[in-house]
Design a protein around this motif. Sequence first.
Motif, PDB file in Angstrom:
ATOM      1  N   TRP A   1       0.824  -1.208   0.000  1.00 21.54           N
ATOM      2  CA  TRP A   1       0.000   0.000   0.000  1.00 21.54           C
ATOM      3  C   TRP A   1       0.857   1.257   0.000  1.00 21.54           C
ATOM      4  CZ3 TRP A   1       0.664  -3.135   4.205  1.00 21.54           C
ATOM      5  CH2 TRP A   1       1.073  -2.563   5.412  1.00 21.54           C
TER       6      TRP A   1
ATOM      7  N   ARG B   1      -2.761   2.040   6.625  1.00 23.57           N
ATOM      8  CA  ARG B   1      -3.044   1.710   5.236  1.00 23.57           C
ATOM      9  C   ARG B   1      -3.901   2.755   4.533  1.00 23.57           C
ATOM     10  NH1 ARG B   1      -3.290  -4.748   4.362  1.00 23.57           N
ATOM     11  NH2 ARG B   1      -1.755  -5.323   5.924  1.00 23.57           N
ATOM     12  N   ASP B   2      -3.583   2.966   3.258  1.00 24.93           N
ATOM     13  CA  ASP B   2      -4.374   3.830   2.393  1.00 24.93           C
ATOM     14  C   ASP B   2      -4.675   3.013   1.132  1.00 24.93           C
ATOM     15  OD1 ASP B   2      -5.580   5.972   1.124  1.00 24.93           O
ATOM     16  OD2 ASP B   2      -4.143   7.417   1.880  1.00 24.93           O
TER      17      ASP B   2
ATOM     18  N   GLY C   1       0.658   5.244   1.265  1.00 26.69           N
ATOM     19  CA  GLY C   1      -0.128   6.063   2.172  1.00 26.69           C
ATOM     20  C   GLY C   1       0.656   7.211   2.745  1.00 26.69           C
ATOM     21  N   THR C   2      -0.007   7.956   3.622  1.00 28.85           N
ATOM     22  CA  THR C   2       0.625   9.100   4.273  1.00 28.85           C
ATOM     23  C   THR C   2       1.252   8.706   5.598  1.00 28.85           C
ATOM     24  OG1 THR C   2      -1.516   9.645   5.249  1.00 28.85           O
ATOM     25  CG2 THR C   2      -0.937  10.742   3.184  1.00 28.85           C
TER      26      THR C   2
END
Length: 774
Positions: free
Chosen positions: A739, A746-747, A741-742
Amino acid sequence: MTEVHALVDGPVPAQAGSGHDRPDGPDAEARVRELLARMTIEEKVAQLVGFWEKEDGEAVAPLQGEFADSGRLEDFSRHGLGHLTRAYGTRPVDAAARAAWLWKFQRDLVTGTRLGIPAIVHEECLTGLSAWKAATFPTPLAWGAAFDPDLVTEMAAAIGASMRALGIHQGLSPVLDVIRDPRWGRVDECIAEDPYLVGTIGTSYVRGLQSQGVLATLKHFAGYSASRAGRNFGPVHAGPRELADVLLPPFEMALLDGDARSVMHSYAEIDGVPVAADPTMLTGLLRDRWGFDGTVVADYYGVAFLNLLHHVAADNADAAVQALSAGLDIELPTGDAYLTLTESVRAGRVDEALVDRAVLRVLRQKQELGLLDATFDDEPPGAIDLDSPEHRSIARRLAEESVVLVGNEGVLPLPAGRRVAVVGPNADRQGALFGCYSFLNHVLAHHPGVETGFEVPTVLEAVRAEFGADSVTFAAGCEVDSADRSGFDEAVAAASAADVAVLVMGDHASLFGRGTVGEGCDRDDLELPGVQRQLVEAVLDTGTPVVLVLLTGRPYALGWALSRCAAVVQTFFPGEEGAGAIAGVLSGRVNPSGRLPVSLPGSAGAQPYSYLHPELGEGMNGTNLPATPVAPFGHGLSFTTFAYTDLTVPAEVPTDGTLRVSVRVTNTGPVAGDDVVQLYGRDLVASVTRPVAQLLGYRRVRLEPGASVTVELTVPTTRLAFSDRTLTRVVEPGEVDVWVGTSARRDAQARTTLTGDTVAITTESPRWTTTDLR
């Protein structure tokens, strides 16, 4: 950056006074062996020790007061000298005057000793050259927060240029210890809790420093940061898998990919064996497996500590034999133990061949530096600007990139015309911007009354410059680490009369119990020191919106603050330009883009904690005490927003192949900003437990409003390697979640499958994820 990379990829420049490029080949080896053959045992041992000219009261090394003075330098060095310890960084001295003294001393070694070999001069350079009036950059934790290896390379090259000009050959940096427990005082010297981030940033520092002909020293090899309960010097009980998969990779990267030329041993004992006397670490791993051919130097007094603290040696002579046999080449800062080797050789207690092995390594290094041909007949540098506009520019950019906006309820950026109350013990204190190995906190603290020597605006001064002095009031409220609440009323009154209160809190970095963070300044809780939390709560009770600004050397437990403050801004000792960076974030002139290099803990009782934990490490099953942090590794907000789309991950990848991931990043907000694209993975089923998240790669990108870019990350499957049940580092087949993400949470997510046989990795296997933009 083009200029720096050209330096990194080119030859190492010759050292001052030499006039020669770095030598190589059989002629160079024949020369050092011929020189060794002419040496007496006294001359050999002289090459294996340092000399430190220090004064009483300057406690900048552990147990420093327990060691006798080494006498006069002229007498000590009559047979030659391996290292000169901290010629500039022991006390505030004029750089030009000290350089003139140093050139004369080196010239005297050339003309006044039988073999005429100059000394290697080493200095601390963790946050810049440790010298009076020299630029002081953000701490390594801030480098980690910036996620910008190229800028770290640029910083290190600038530091190296200053060192080289002053005749300094070796820097005692970078620190590659992976953070394992935020209670440990030396967290402020470390880069991150993730070994890949530590390895990439640390290797970038090595490349920059060594591009200027200054040797980097990796420290502290290894395991030091995993001490029991976060106590400095505490025993380490890391298992071989944790050592191999978490604590060693940054050193492997900096040696094999950065060609670091020196390694400093750790003070630690690992499962009862002190590293300074462990041949499996200093020879078997470093030299036999990784092929390291530089020098291993002692952490200060570390050889004598085998006798004095670890009690595995009967006396200093026994300690010297053990360390030398293990593969430790040079005793620093002086020769408390190694000077006994002369008698030990004559008495047959140690084979002279072991002395010769270490001396050859020292001579080869001096030849690399051009010292074997140096005469020091050239003129030493005159006035030299150690804090040039170039230094300030790098310091400013790195400080700005490292500011982490942890929380923001819409109060930031502050609009013009607001009445601002600046409150807190770190608001108007220069030392609040610097770590424990900064010259200001490390040395000037012992010399009250001596000027700082370069411009260091405080946060209060920077906020006044940013918003106008007439709009800003100030009250300290309390000291950094005190129970005194007598200043609370003034602080509450100032906040009550303002539109917003900016509370500047955090640490005072020092050493050995004289500060709240730094070497020997460990904590048994993770509350803000002293009565700082009570001051924040008193101001919160006024109803005035509070922006909490933290200048710290470790993460603190801030769940209470994130739930009540209008905004929380985290900085990790951002250096000489740090106050301006903070003020810029408050006003919106700087769009924050730092990301947490270490999790913000929920509590001290949850430590040690790392985001690299297996599922049961979260504490959500089978216990009433979850370890969940209040903000995860990699977290950081912006004044704009970013959207991730079009994540592409191949369905299958060979276990000996590469995982090619791409993602489209769009700035969906109103202002330009930097995003740090973070790629994570999780091995779903493996032969040993694996982390719930692991950083696989990252890339900082800058986007104008509405702009998009596709980030392509090429991940060697070896980024997913681990030590299996036989302690062989392997890549196993199976499913992996991936993933972008920032943060580690998880994003955008996809799944791939590693196919084929289990593959064992070697030192030839790739270690780096590469990135491209299109």
